[in-house]
Design a protein around this motif. Structure first.
Motif, mmCIF file in Angstrom:
data_model
loop_
_atom_site.group_PDB
_atom_site.id
_atom_site.type_symbol
_atom_site.label_atom_id
_atom_site.label_comp_id
_atom_site.label_asym_id
_atom_site.label_seq_id
_atom_site.Cartn_x
_atom_site.Cartn_y
_atom_site.Cartn_z
ATOM 1 N N ARG A 57 -5.414 3.976 0.031
ATOM 2 C CA ARG A 57 -5.461 3.882 -1.657
ATOM 3 C C ARG A 57 -7.050 3.725 -2.251
ATOM 4 O O ARG A 57 -7.225 3.593 -3.383
ATOM 5 C CB ARG A 57 -4.786 2.354 -1.826
ATOM 6 N N THR A 58 -7.887 4.125 -1.283
ATOM 7 C CA THR A 58 -9.337 4.060 -1.802
ATOM 8 C C THR A 58 -9.899 5.380 -2.609
ATOM 9 O O THR A 58 -9.360 6.467 -2.233
ATOM 10 C CB THR A 58 -10.332 3.929 -0.850
ATOM 11 N N ILE A 95 -13.361 -3.335 2.253
ATOM 12 C CA ILE A 95 -12.091 -2.721 2.408
ATOM 13 C C ILE A 95 -11.898 -1.934 3.469
ATOM 14 O O ILE A 95 -10.847 -1.436 3.589
ATOM 15 C CB ILE A 95 -12.247 -1.804 1.016
ATOM 16 N N GLU A 124 -8.625 1.778 6.853
ATOM 17 C CA GLU A 124 -8.546 0.522 5.609
ATOM 18 C C GLU A 124 -7.983 -0.440 6.117
ATOM 19 O O GLU A 124 -7.339 -0.745 7.160
ATOM 20 C CB GLU A 124 -8.015 1.201 4.628
ATOM 21 N N ARG A 126 -5.554 -3.765 5.848
ATOM 22 C CA ARG A 126 -3.977 -4.076 5.315
ATOM 23 C C ARG A 126 -4.229 -4.439 3.716
ATOM 24 O O ARG A 126 -5.199 -4.867 3.229
ATOM 25 C CB ARG A 126 -3.334 -4.844 6.086
ATOM 26 N N ARG A 127 -3.004 -3.936 3.006
ATOM 27 C CA ARG A 127 -2.896 -4.458 1.630
ATOM 28 C C ARG A 127 -3.211 -6.094 1.508
ATOM 29 O O ARG A 127 -3.489 -6.562 0.381
ATOM 30 C CB ARG A 127 -1.634 -3.770 0.978
ATOM 31 N N MET A 128 -2.666 -6.653 2.501
ATOM 32 C CA MET A 128 -2.798 -8.248 2.215
ATOM 33 C C MET A 128 -3.030 -8.655 3.674
ATOM 34 O O MET A 128 -2.444 -8.456 4.663
ATOM 35 C CB MET A 128 -1.365 -8.884 1.879
ATOM 36 N N LEU A 149 -5.858 -9.853 -1.068
ATOM 37 C CA LEU A 149 -5.485 -8.425 -1.441
ATOM 38 C C LEU A 149 -6.590 -7.603 -1.561
ATOM 39 O O LEU A 149 -7.123 -7.408 -2.812
ATOM 40 C CB LEU A 149 -4.533 -8.501 -2.653
ATOM 41 N N ASN A 151 -9.110 -4.647 -1.945
ATOM 42 C CA ASN A 151 -9.336 -3.150 -2.678
ATOM 43 C C ASN A 151 -7.948 -2.881 -3.322
ATOM 44 O O ASN A 151 -7.050 -1.768 -3.187
ATOM 45 C CB ASN A 151 -8.962 -1.953 -1.529
ATOM 46 N N VAL A 152 -7.553 -3.939 -4.171
ATOM 47 C CA VAL A 152 -6.212 -3.855 -4.809
ATOM 48 C C VAL A 152 -6.123 -2.820 -5.942
ATOM 49 O O VAL A 152 -5.086 -2.502 -6.103
ATOM 50 C CB VAL A 152 -6.097 -5.187 -5.481
ATOM 51 N N GLY A 154 -8.261 0.186 -5.828
ATOM 52 C CA GLY A 154 -8.728 1.381 -5.074
ATOM 53 C C GLY A 154 -10.119 1.366 -5.212
ATOM 54 O O GLY A 154 -10.927 2.416 -4.772
ATOM 55 N N LYS A 158 -11.158 -7.061 -5.364
ATOM 56 C CA LYS A 158 -10.359 -8.203 -4.488
ATOM 57 C C LYS A 158 -9.656 -9.399 -5.199
ATOM 58 O O LYS A 158 -10.501 -10.047 -6.043
ATOM 59 C CB LYS A 158 -11.362 -8.724 -3.378
#
Length: 469
Positions: A57-58, A95, A124, A126-128, A149, A151-152, A154, A158
């Protein structure tokens, strides 16, 4: 430094026993280590491509700023150094869980003889993510639960939620953090929070509900922070025996303030430094952006550290502050300064010196505090090179004063009042460093210059915190 892989730039010799040449026919060349090292360092190379593998997602444009310096490398040693620096920048973004670097010779039709490809293999977060830990404040502890969260959006943003339950304070808050691409030190943060604190030395309970916006950026060797904060404050009595002065302060108020902080920190450690210095200046102006609290507040902190003989360290600190009311309304008990305790003037009880009413301490509008410390290793150096290095013997001398000023008088009268009735103390003890998180002190204190109404702690005193005089 992490894992750095590099392939040889020189082709392997196409001769040997497997090609029909006998080993005895080969003359072993002399190997001169230093000339080869010199050739390796000075050999010109060109970084043709930089790859980043493992992105999800980055956004790629964020990483362009962090890895740009790799293309400017001129030789292999320079490539390795700049690749390591780029790796550190990528990890600093918060991230990625892991970053590895692979340096290889360029391949393909457009490959140059001295061309290199650099690949960053990233993993990366995790998303959470969640966390559970404990924190040590100024003579208080707390349990902290967090949810993040990373890199929410990209680009290293945060979003985080934190709940803290402590011995004197309970809080929760939601914050959003965003750095400027290519300049991580320049960032903005938005916060919404609620904090409930108990202050037994003043028989006071305070609940703050607020929002704030911060802008942080470096200027030369300083770190600057601009902040706006709006707080709805609710003050109440902690006990039925609270003094009339504290009851008079009870109720609701709204503070809207602008503040600025400047920090220069060259210390090798913020908890128990051996060298370097600290300069911190903070200003806060309330009332011009709304609210019913109006004041100008200034305070500073200076610290110098010097390593001496036999692994001993001499440290000197100076704090000071001034609170000026704007208009006819007096300052609030929630905005004044407090002094005393194991983290400031040792030998006195926590925040239990200066103006008071019926045993409740009301704080002061002006203060200063100084400390001189000598840290030495433990006698006979038990556990040297290991656990014993976390302990230091501590000799200290503290002094300071806290009072209210009559602003109709001149500066000379103010200085004279701050110089009167100086509280001071001296003693020795043991300091335990808890990593770079906090430190514990167990001291034997002898308070001097005690004034009427001050509470003292004559003898053994324990302290825990992150900021000590």
């Amino acid at each position: 430094m992490g894992t750095v892989h590099a392939r040889s730039l020189d082709p392997l010799p196409m001769q040997g026993p497997e090609l029909g040449v006998q080993a005895d026919d080969i003359e072993a060349p002399e190997i001169e280590q230093e000339p080869k090292q010199e050739v390796l360092e000075n050999k010109d190379v060109v970084v043709q491509r930089v790859h980043v593998d493992g992105l999800g997602r980055t956004k790629e444009d964020l990483l362009t700023y962090e890895i740009a310096e790799v293309f400017r490398a001129k030789n292999l040693i320079d490539v390795m150094r700049k690749s390591h620096e780029a790796r550190q920048k990528l990890l600093r973004l918060g991230i990625f869980r892991k970053v590895e670097v692979v340096i290889d010779t360029s391949r393909g039709e457009d490959a140059l003889p001295n061309g290199l490809d650099v690949t960053f293999e990233v993993t990366e977060l995790r998303r959470m993510t969640g966390s559970y830990n404990t924190m040590v404040g100024n003579n208080e502890g707390s349990m902290v639960l967090g949810l993040k969260l990373p890199n929410v959006l990209g680009r290293a943003e945060k979003l985080s939620f934190q709940f803290s339950y402590g011995t004197k304070e309970t809080s929760y808050g939601l914050s959003f953090f965003k750095p400027q691409p290519g300049h991580f030190e320049r960032n903005i943060s938005l916060n919404v929070y609620k904090v409930t604190g108990q202050f037994p030395w003043s028989s006071l309970r305070e609940t703050d509900r607020g929002v704030s916006a911060e802008l942080s950026f470096p200027v030369w060797k300083t770190n600057q922070t601009l902040k706006w904060e709006g707080v709805w404050r609710e003050l109440g009595c902690l006990a039925r025996t609270a003094s009339f002065a504290v009851r008079e302060e009870s109720g609701h108020s709204l503070k809207s303030s602008l503040s600025h902080a400047m920090v220069i920190d060259t210390r090798n450690s913020s908890i128990l430094p051996r060298k370097g210095g600290l300069l911190k200046i903070h200003q806060e102006l309330a009332g011009y952006t709304g609210g019913d609290a109006s004041f100008l507040k200034e305070d500073f902190e200076i610290q110098l550290n010097k390593t001496l003989f036999w692994d001993s360290v001499l440290s000197a600190s100076l704090w000071g502050g001034l609170l000026l009311p704007i208009g006819d309304k007096p300052t609030s008990i929630a905005d004044r300064f407090y002094l005393g305790g194991p983290t400031s003037i040792r030998g006195f009880s926590m925040y239990s010196m200066g103006p008071q009413s019926e045993g409740d301490y009301l704080g002061g509008e002006a203060y200063w505090a100084g400390g001189l410390h000598l840290y030495t290793p433990l006698p006979f150096r038990p556990g040297r090179g290991g656990f014993g290095d976390l302990f230091r013997t501590h000799f200290f001398l503290n002094a300071g004063n806290l009072c209210n000023l009559n602003y109709g008088e001149g500066p000379q009268a103010h200085l004279k009042k701050l110089a009167e009735c100086i509280r001071w103390s001296y003693g020795l003890g043991i300091v335990l460093r808890l990593g770079n998180i906090a430190r514990l002190e167990l001291n034997y204190c002898i308070p001097m210059g005690v004034q009427s109404g001050d509470r003292i702690c004559d003898g053994v005193q324990f302290g825990a915190g992150i900021r000590f005089l």
